[in-house]
Design a protein around this motif. Structure first.
Motif, PDB file in Angstrom:
ATOM      1  N   VAL A  49      -6.824  -2.239  20.237  1.00 50.71           N
ATOM      2  CA  VAL A  49      -6.014  -3.457  20.322  1.00 50.71           C
ATOM      3  C   VAL A  49      -6.497  -4.304  21.490  1.00 50.71           C
ATOM      4  O   VAL A  49      -6.766  -3.795  22.586  1.00 50.71           O
ATOM      5  CB  VAL A  49      -4.525  -3.113  20.483  1.00 50.71           C
ATOM      6  CG1 VAL A  49      -3.695  -4.381  20.628  1.00 50.71           C
ATOM      7  CG2 VAL A  49      -4.042  -2.288  19.301  1.00 50.71           C
ATOM      8  N   VAL A  50      -6.616  -5.589  21.240  1.00 50.43           N
ATOM      9  CA  VAL A  50      -6.998  -6.552  22.281  1.00 50.43           C
ATOM     10  C   VAL A  50      -5.744  -7.311  22.709  1.00 50.43           C
ATOM     11  O   VAL A  50      -5.071  -7.911  21.866  1.00 50.43           O
ATOM     12  CB  VAL A  50      -8.070  -7.530  21.768  1.00 50.43           C
ATOM     13  CG1 VAL A  50      -8.408  -8.544  22.844  1.00 50.43           C
ATOM     14  CG2 VAL A  50      -9.305  -6.774  21.320  1.00 50.43           C
ATOM     15  N   PRO A  51      -5.387  -7.306  23.979  1.00 54.29           N
ATOM     16  CA  PRO A  51      -4.183  -8.025  24.422  1.00 54.29           C
ATOM     17  C   PRO A  51      -4.372  -9.534  24.342  1.00 54.29           C
ATOM     18  O   PRO A  51      -5.384 -10.072  24.800  1.00 54.29           O
ATOM     19  CB  PRO A  51      -3.997  -7.560  25.874  1.00 54.29           C
ATOM     20  CG  PRO A  51      -5.363  -7.143  26.312  1.00 54.29           C
ATOM     21  CD  PRO A  51      -6.051  -6.603  25.094  1.00 54.29           C
ATOM     22  N   THR A  52      -3.401 -10.221  23.752  1.00 55.42           N
ATOM     23  CA  THR A  52      -3.464 -11.691  23.613  1.00 55.42           C
ATOM     24  C   THR A  52      -2.197 -12.347  24.145  1.00 55.42           C
ATOM     25  O   THR A  52      -1.776 -13.392  23.653  1.00 55.42           O
ATOM     26  CB  THR A  52      -3.670 -12.073  22.139  1.00 55.42           C
ATOM     27  OG1 THR A  52      -2.566 -11.571  21.362  1.00 55.42           O
ATOM     28  CG2 THR A  52      -4.967 -11.508  21.592  1.00 55.42           C
ATOM     29  N   ALA A  53      -1.582 -11.707  25.136  1.00 56.06           N
ATOM     30  CA  ALA A  53      -0.324 -12.246  25.649  1.00 56.06           C
ATOM     31  C   ALA A  53      -0.529 -13.527  26.450  1.00 56.06           C
ATOM     32  O   ALA A  53       0.420 -14.305  26.601  1.00 56.06           O
ATOM     33  CB  ALA A  53       0.374 -11.206  26.527  1.00 56.06           C
ATOM     34  N   ARG A  54      -1.751 -13.751  26.937  1.00 55.56           N
ATOM     35  CA  ARG A  54      -2.001 -14.940  27.747  1.00 55.56           C
ATOM     36  C   ARG A  54      -3.215 -15.696  27.235  1.00 55.56           C
ATOM     37  O   ARG A  54      -4.192 -15.103  26.789  1.00 55.56           O
ATOM     38  CB  ARG A  54      -2.227 -14.554  29.212  1.00 55.56           C
ATOM     39  CG  ARG A  54      -2.017 -15.748  30.145  1.00 55.56           C
ATOM     40  CD  ARG A  54      -2.408 -15.453  31.568  1.00 55.56           C
ATOM     41  NE  ARG A  54      -2.059 -16.516  32.478  1.00 55.56           N
ATOM     42  CZ  ARG A  54      -2.622 -17.724  32.495  1.00 55.56           C
ATOM     43  NH1 ARG A  54      -3.562 -18.018  31.622  1.00 55.56           N
ATOM     44  NH2 ARG A  54      -2.243 -18.631  33.370  1.00 55.56           N
ATOM     45  N   ARG A  55      -3.104 -17.007  27.299  1.00 59.62           N
ATOM     46  CA  ARG A  55      -4.195 -17.892  26.890  1.00 59.62           C
ATOM     47  C   ARG A  55      -5.407 -17.694  27.789  1.00 59.62           C
ATOM     48  O   ARG A  55      -5.291 -17.471  28.989  1.00 59.62           O
ATOM     49  CB  ARG A  55      -3.688 -19.329  26.982  1.00 59.62           C
ATOM     50  CG  ARG A  55      -4.686 -20.427  26.799  1.00 59.62           C
ATOM     51  CD  ARG A  55      -4.007 -21.762  27.037  1.00 59.62           C
ATOM     52  NE  ARG A  55      -3.293 -21.797  28.306  1.00 59.62           N
ATOM     53  CZ  ARG A  55      -3.863 -22.038  29.463  1.00 59.62           C
ATOM     54  NH1 ARG A  55      -5.148 -22.292  29.522  1.00 59.62           N
ATOM     55  NH2 ARG A  55      -3.146 -22.044  30.573  1.00 59.62           N
ATOM     56  N   GLY A  56      -6.606 -17.781  27.195  1.00 62.41           N
ATOM     57  CA  GLY A  56      -7.825 -17.632  27.981  1.00 62.41           C
ATOM     58  C   GLY A  56      -8.985 -17.209  27.111  1.00 62.41           C
ATOM     59  O   GLY A  56      -8.931 -17.268  25.881  1.00 62.41           O
TER      60      GLY A  56
ATOM     61  N   VAL B 121      -2.462 -17.488  21.017  1.00 59.20           N
ATOM     62  CA  VAL B 121      -1.784 -16.630  21.983  1.00 59.20           C
ATOM     63  C   VAL B 121      -0.594 -15.939  21.335  1.00 59.20           C
ATOM     64  O   VAL B 121       0.207 -16.544  20.618  1.00 59.20           O
ATOM     65  CB  VAL B 121      -1.349 -17.460  23.216  1.00 59.20           C
ATOM     66  CG1 VAL B 121      -0.377 -18.559  22.844  1.00 59.20           C
ATOM     67  CG2 VAL B 121      -0.754 -16.565  24.279  1.00 59.20           C
ATOM     68  N   GLY B 122      -0.490 -14.644  21.549  1.00 61.20           N
ATOM     69  CA  GLY B 122       0.596 -13.856  20.981  1.00 61.20           C
ATOM     70  C   GLY B 122       0.271 -13.220  19.648  1.00 61.20           C
ATOM     71  O   GLY B 122       0.965 -12.281  19.226  1.00 61.20           O
ATOM     72  N   GLU B 123      -0.754 -13.688  18.960  1.00 65.05           N
ATOM     73  CA  GLU B 123      -1.121 -13.097  17.679  1.00 65.05           C
ATOM     74  C   GLU B 123      -1.861 -11.783  17.893  1.00 65.05           C
ATOM     75  O   GLU B 123      -2.576 -11.619  18.882  1.00 65.05           O
ATOM     76  CB  GLU B 123      -2.001 -14.053  16.868  1.00 65.05           C
ATOM     77  CG  GLU B 123      -1.277 -15.258  16.319  1.00 65.05           C
ATOM     78  CD  GLU B 123      -2.170 -16.089  15.425  1.00 65.05           C
ATOM     79  OE1 GLU B 123      -3.389 -15.803  15.375  1.00 65.05           O
ATOM     80  OE2 GLU B 123      -1.666 -17.017  14.779  1.00 65.05           O
ATOM     81  N   PRO B 124      -1.736 -10.826  16.954  1.00 63.34           N
ATOM     82  CA  PRO B 124      -2.449  -9.552  17.110  1.00 63.34           C
ATOM     83  C   PRO B 124      -3.950  -9.743  16.948  1.00 63.34           C
ATOM     84  O   PRO B 124      -4.416 -10.524  16.123  1.00 63.34           O
ATOM     85  CB  PRO B 124      -1.871  -8.678  15.993  1.00 63.34           C
ATOM     86  CG  PRO B 124      -1.348  -9.648  14.978  1.00 63.34           C
ATOM     87  CD  PRO B 124      -0.883 -10.846  15.747  1.00 63.34           C
ATOM     88  N   ALA B 125      -4.707  -9.019  17.744  1.00 62.74           N
ATOM     89  CA  ALA B 125      -6.165  -9.051  17.669  1.00 62.74           C
ATOM     90  C   ALA B 125      -6.689  -7.642  17.906  1.00 62.74           C
ATOM     91  O   ALA B 125      -6.126  -6.881  18.708  1.00 62.74           O
ATOM     92  CB  ALA B 125      -6.757 -10.022  18.692  1.00 62.74           C
TER      93      ALA B 125
END
Length: 474
Positions: free
Chosen positions: A196-203, A146-150
């Motif tokens: 860009v894929v958002p990774t601000a939240r776990r899931g 979570v939080g890492e760029p993807a």
């Protein structure tokens, strides 16, 4: 009178012979069916056992009507796939505008009706044709923290011998949508686009499938073509490395001696006098000869370490969402360290009670601990719920379901009271080390003892390592 009876008898005999002949033909295996009695197909449901031209005409009407209904339903499905809600409104407005306009001689309304009809005809031209693109979707990493760029990559190629006009490309990304205006491509040309894929939240995010969209500028019709399959991106909770020395209070996997004494084990403790029921193979003969009394060996019990991590998913145990995310990270950090050390570990989370259930469901769900990746995959999808059982019930069910526990970590939030933690710790058998990890960003990290229970309070995930070191030293 005699001749009449004779003729009647002959007639009856002939009829009987005919009946017997018919019966014989049926018995001989004839496949001729002369009656619909006993059938339950569609014909008998409509006309029963009736035959003749009228019954055949009714059946023909039903069959034709059914075929027309299927054709109309198929056409409506295809039309609903390309006509937007605005397009349906326009379609409904055409007959109303033309009919009412001609009826009352309202020229403006007639003009509006014909204008809408022309717009619909022009919009339908945008649906003609099919692009011969080759489109591929690539997600370089299937798992990120979570939080890492993807990112994801769209590759488009024109394999034809002609120039292909640009279209609109859509890529569903979880609940969101990434849009791309694909330019025209010459023969053999290729185009790559990174999004860009958002990774601000776990899931777990479902990315794709990639689809091209043909639509008119007004938005009356819309045609989608799917080119790829969807792929999943697991967004793991953040974890930290915990040195093995930080969990020194956990017994070794191969079994270290404890302070519990037993009559049979491998770690020698002392000698004692023989009592009835002791096994003779443990008699120490040299000591027996010196003392004149039978002496037997006594051992310290050794145990395999079985680490249990119990995570509460009950919303009443947490003050904020930040606390819950920290608790998930704590469970992941502890579990990943135990798996790396090849310890026997079980990670359990609360089960939810169904919305309309009459009683509380007292159960826990065990996560996959075969590998670190599988554990974090399961932790990526856990969610808190108001109907999930609290930490006290989680501890009680865990102690009943899992045997051989040596250390139990109870992970919860700041709203968990000391009374609840004490009640949770008493659910485990004596000799089990119970450690409660309370996630509270608004407090100072610390370690305290509550009736034989170690309570670690952490404000940040990084405090977990220091708190475990203090607990082991204590």
């Amino acid at each position: 009178m005699t001749s009449v009876r004779s003729s009647s008898a002959r007639s009856g005999t002939a009829r009987s012979g005919t009946a017997r002949s018919s019966t014989a033909r049926s018995a001989s295996g004839s496949a001729t069916i002369t009656s619909a009695e006993g059938l339950t197909n569609a014909r008998t449901r409509i006309v029963g056992n009736r035959t003749g031209p009228i019954a055949d005409f009714v059946i023909t009407l039903v069959r034709v009507g059914r075929a027309l209904g299927l054709a109309i339903a198929g056409g409506l499905r295809r039309a609903s796939a390309v006509v937007t809600p605005l397009g349906w409104v326009m379609l409904a407005a055409v007959p109303l505008a033309l009919g009412f306009g001609y009826a009352v001689a309202w020229i403006e309304l007639v003009v509006v009706g014909w204008t809408i009809l022309v717009l619909l005809a022009v919009a339908s031209l945008y649906l003609i044709g099919r692009s011969a693109f080759l489109i591929a979707l690539d997600v370089p990493h299937s798992r990120v923290v979570v939080g890492e760029p993807a990112t994801g990559l769209i590759s488009v190629t024109n394999p034809t011998r002609r120039r292909l006009l640009g279209v609109k490309v859509e890529i569903p990304v979880g609940p969101g949508l990434a849009e791309l205006a694909l330019p025209s491509l010459a023969k053999g040309a290729a185009f790559d686009h990174e999004f860009v894929v958002p990774t601000a939240r776990r899931g777990v995010l479902a990315i794709g499938p990639v689809r091209t969209v043909r639509a008119d500028p007004i938005g009356l019709v819309r045609r989608e073509l799917v080119w790829t399959e969807s792929t999943e991106l697991f967004i793991h909770p953040r974890t930290i490395g915990i040195p093995s020395t930080s969990t020194g209070f956990i017994r070794d996997l191969e079994g270290n001696p404890t302070r519990d004494l037993t009559n049979s084990d491998v770690s020698f403790h002392a000698l004692r006098e023989y009592t009835p029921g002791d096994e003779r193979r443990y008699i120490h003969w040299k000591s027996t000869a010196k003392t004149g009394t039978y002496m037997v060996r006594q051992f310290e019990e050794t145990r395999r370490s079985h680490l249990v991590i119990a995570l509460s998913l009950a919303t009443p145990n947490y003050a904020t969402e930040e606390e819950f995310e920290m608790a998930v990270s704590v469970a992941g950090s502890l579990g990943a360290r135990a798996i790396r050390d090849a310890r026997t570990v079980s990670v359990v989370v609360s089960e939810r009670t169904p919305e309309f259930a009459k009683q509380k469901v007292l159960a826990v769900r065990q996560l996959n601990t075969l590998t670190r990746t599988r554990l974090l995959d399961d932790l990526a999808v856990v969610e808190n719920s108001a109907s999930a059982i609290g930490i006290t019930d989680v501890a009680r069910v865990t102690a009943d379901d899992i045997s051989g526990i040596s250390v139990a970590f109870l992970v919860c939030g700041s709203l968990t009271t000391n009374a609840e933690l004490r009640a949770a710790s008493t659910s485990f058998p004596s000799g089990v080390e119970v450690v409660a990890v309370v996630c509270d960003p608004d407090t100072v990290p610390g370690l305290r003892r509550v009736a034989g229970l170690s309570v670690l309070t952490i404000g940040y995930l990084e405090d977990l390592q220091k708190s475990l070191a203090k607990s082991a030293a204590a």
